[in-house]
Design a protein around this motif. Structure first.
Motif, PDB file in Angstrom:
ATOM      1  N   GLY A  32      29.192  45.625  56.014  1.00  0.00           N
ATOM      2  CA  GLY A  32      30.104  46.759  55.878  1.00  0.00           C
ATOM      3  C   GLY A  32      31.244  46.513  54.910  1.00  0.00           C
ATOM      4  N   LYS A  33      31.309  45.310  54.367  1.00  0.00           N
ATOM      5  CA  LYS A  33      32.370  45.001  53.395  1.00  0.00           C
ATOM      6  C   LYS A  33      31.734  44.514  52.104  1.00  0.00           C
ATOM      7  CE  LYS A  33      36.152  44.407  56.495  1.00  0.00           C
ATOM      8  NZ  LYS A  33      37.371  43.722  56.755  1.00  0.00           N
ATOM      9  N   VAL A  34      32.523  44.578  51.040  1.00  0.00           N
ATOM     10  CA  VAL A  34      32.053  44.141  49.731  1.00  0.00           C
ATOM     11  C   VAL A  34      33.083  43.207  49.102  1.00  0.00           C
ATOM     12  CG1 VAL A  34      30.661  46.195  49.270  1.00  0.00           C
ATOM     13  CG2 VAL A  34      33.039  46.155  48.571  1.00  0.00           C
ATOM     14  N   ASN A  35      32.610  42.426  48.160  1.00  0.00           N
ATOM     15  CA  ASN A  35      33.486  41.629  47.304  1.00  0.00           C
ATOM     16  C   ASN A  35      33.518  42.321  45.955  1.00  0.00           C
ATOM     17  OD1 ASN A  35      34.009  39.475  49.147  1.00  0.00           O
ATOM     18  ND2 ASN A  35      31.929  38.744  48.773  1.00  0.00           N
ATOM     19  N   ALA A  36      34.703  42.520  45.446  1.00  0.00           N
ATOM     20  CA  ALA A  36      34.842  43.205  44.157  1.00  0.00           C
ATOM     21  C   ALA A  36      35.700  42.367  43.234  1.00  0.00           C
ATOM     22  CB  ALA A  36      35.466  44.586  44.345  1.00  0.00           C
ATOM     23  N   SER A  37      35.324  42.399  41.970  1.00  0.00           N
ATOM     24  CA  SER A  37      36.094  41.740  40.928  1.00  0.00           C
ATOM     25  C   SER A  37      36.433  42.798  39.889  1.00  0.00           C
ATOM     26  CB  SER A  37      35.272  40.619  40.295  1.00  0.00           C
ATOM     27  OG  SER A  37      35.974  40.037  39.227  1.00  0.00           O
ATOM     28  N   LEU A  38      37.700  42.909  39.551  1.00  0.00           N
ATOM     29  CA  LEU A  38      38.095  43.957  38.620  1.00  0.00           C
ATOM     30  C   LEU A  38      39.192  43.496  37.683  1.00  0.00           C
ATOM     31  CD1 LEU A  38      40.312  46.486  40.465  1.00  0.00           C
ATOM     32  CD2 LEU A  38      39.009  44.851  41.747  1.00  0.00           C
TER      33      LEU A  38
ATOM     34  N   THR B  44      47.773  42.482  31.983  1.00  0.00           N
ATOM     35  CA  THR B  44      46.441  42.520  32.565  1.00  0.00           C
ATOM     36  C   THR B  44      46.299  41.493  33.682  1.00  0.00           C
ATOM     37  OG1 THR B  44      45.577  40.969  30.940  1.00  0.00           O
ATOM     38  CG2 THR B  44      45.432  43.302  30.385  1.00  0.00           C
ATOM     39  N   MET B  45      45.494  41.837  34.668  1.00  0.00           N
ATOM     40  CA  MET B  45      45.227  40.955  35.803  1.00  0.00           C
ATOM     41  C   MET B  45      43.737  40.960  36.087  1.00  0.00           C
ATOM     42  SD  MET B  45      48.015  39.817  37.526  1.00  0.00           S
ATOM     43  CE  MET B  45      49.769  40.081  37.340  1.00  0.00           C
ATOM     44  N   GLN B  46      43.224  39.804  36.453  1.00  0.00           N
ATOM     45  CA  GLN B  46      41.864  39.672  36.971  1.00  0.00           C
ATOM     46  C   GLN B  46      42.027  39.542  38.480  1.00  0.00           C
ATOM     47  OE1 GLN B  46      38.893  39.808  35.348  1.00  0.00           O
ATOM     48  NE2 GLN B  46      37.884  39.615  37.320  1.00  0.00           N
ATOM     49  N   VAL B  47      41.471  40.483  39.225  1.00  0.00           N
ATOM     50  CA  VAL B  47      41.682  40.552  40.669  1.00  0.00           C
ATOM     51  C   VAL B  47      40.337  40.495  41.384  1.00  0.00           C
ATOM     52  CG1 VAL B  47      42.641  41.959  42.532  1.00  0.00           C
ATOM     53  CG2 VAL B  47      43.737  41.963  40.297  1.00  0.00           C
ATOM     54  N   SER B  48      40.276  39.693  42.463  1.00  0.00           N
ATOM     55  CA  SER B  48      39.108  39.662  43.344  1.00  0.00           C
ATOM     56  C   SER B  48      39.576  40.124  44.712  1.00  0.00           C
ATOM     57  CB  SER B  48      38.530  38.255  43.443  1.00  0.00           C
ATOM     58  OG  SER B  48      38.015  37.860  42.199  1.00  0.00           O
ATOM     59  N   VAL B  49      38.819  41.056  45.308  1.00  0.00           N
ATOM     60  CA  VAL B  49      39.203  41.616  46.596  1.00  0.00           C
ATOM     61  C   VAL B  49      38.022  41.631  47.550  1.00  0.00           C
ATOM     62  CG1 VAL B  49      41.023  43.053  45.588  1.00  0.00           C
ATOM     63  CG2 VAL B  49      38.745  44.003  45.872  1.00  0.00           C
ATOM     64  N   HIS B  50      38.334  41.774  48.841  1.00  0.00           N
ATOM     65  CA  HIS B  50      37.326  41.867  49.892  1.00  0.00           C
ATOM     66  C   HIS B  50      37.762  42.975  50.834  1.00  0.00           C
ATOM     67  CE1 HIS B  50      35.549  40.574  53.800  1.00  0.00           C
ATOM     68  NE2 HIS B  50      34.481  40.442  53.034  1.00  0.00           N
ATOM     69  N   ALA B  51      36.897  43.983  51.006  1.00  0.00           N
ATOM     70  CA  ALA B  51      37.239  45.108  51.879  1.00  0.00           C
ATOM     71  C   ALA B  51      36.037  46.018  52.034  1.00  0.00           C
ATOM     72  CB  ALA B  51      38.417  45.890  51.306  1.00  0.00           C
ATOM     73  N   ALA B  52      36.222  47.066  52.827  1.00  0.00           N
ATOM     74  CA  ALA B  52      35.193  48.094  52.970  1.00  0.00           C
ATOM     75  C   ALA B  52      35.164  48.927  51.688  1.00  0.00           C
ATOM     76  CB  ALA B  52      35.498  48.977  54.171  1.00  0.00           C
TER      77      ALA B  52
ATOM     78  N   ALA C 164      33.190  45.093  39.190  1.00  0.00           N
ATOM     79  CA  ALA C 164      31.888  44.643  39.681  1.00  0.00           C
ATOM     80  C   ALA C 164      31.989  44.490  41.196  1.00  0.00           C
ATOM     81  CB  ALA C 164      31.492  43.324  39.039  1.00  0.00           C
ATOM     82  N   MET C 165      31.034  45.083  41.924  1.00  0.00           N
ATOM     83  CA  MET C 165      31.012  44.985  43.386  1.00  0.00           C
ATOM     84  C   MET C 165      29.675  44.424  43.832  1.00  0.00           C
ATOM     85  SD  MET C 165      32.539  48.276  45.263  1.00  0.00           S
ATOM     86  CE  MET C 165      33.973  49.103  44.664  1.00  0.00           C
TER      87      MET C 165
END
Length: 174
Positions: free
Chosen positions: A157-163, A116-124, A148-149
């Motif tokens: 136009g971009k979001v931060n997401a944690s998954l 398992t990984m906890q990942v935070s990303v930034h993108a459209a 979660a976004m």
């Protein structure tokens, strides 16, 4: 016995027979309800068993496919490395900026393990959607149980997401 005693005895006999009949019918009704409920349960189980037997071939094929395609769990380090490589390569292909990538505690289930990984990303949002679609193809054995976004206030136009990302492996059949 006097006439009054005979009448009283007759009334008592009628009351006893009536009461016994009432109690008997009540018990018979309860017994019939219990039998009807059991019959309904048996019919439902029979229908379920028939359905499962009808699907037997499909489940056999799925089991064979899993045995052939699902990767075998070797050790935690190599499985986490594999998940990390998959996440970074697919994220780069979809213009996803990885902000954080943290391994979390693995999951053990009967016959399977998950890295398992906890990942935070930034993108459209569209890029994230396409990336998640690619990640969750059946042959990757990836599951995303939490996402979660929130909009990025600095970059429209971009979001931060944690998954949470889980990659499932079967245990080595030894």
């Amino acid at each position: 016995m006097t006439k009054r005693e005979q009448n009283l005895a007759g009334v008592m006999l009628v009351l006893l027979i009536g009461g016994g009949t009432f109690v008997g019918f009540s018990k018979l009704k309860q017994w019939k309800q219990a039998i009807d409920e059991e019959e309904q349960i048996v019919e439902m189980r029979d229908a379920e068993a028939s359905g499962l037997l009808a699907e037997r071939e499909m489940w056999t094929q799925r089991s064979k496919w899993l045995a052939e395609k699902q990767p075998v769990f070797k050790d935690r380090a190599s499985s986490e490395k594999e998940v990390l490589e998959l996440i970074t390569t697919t994220a780069a292909a979809h213009n996803i900026e990885l902000k954080q990538n943290q391994p979390t505690a693995p999951i053990d289930l009967a016959g399977m393990n998950a890295s398992t990984m906890q990942v935070s990303v930034h993108a459209a949002p569209g890029d994230i959607g396409r990336w998640l679609y690619e990640l969750q193809q059946p042959q990757t054995f990836i599951k995303i149980p939490g996402l979660a976004m929130e909009p990025d206030e600095d970059d429209n136009g971009k979001v931060n997401a944690s998954l949470n990302i889980e990659k499932w492996y079967r245990l080595n059949p030894s």
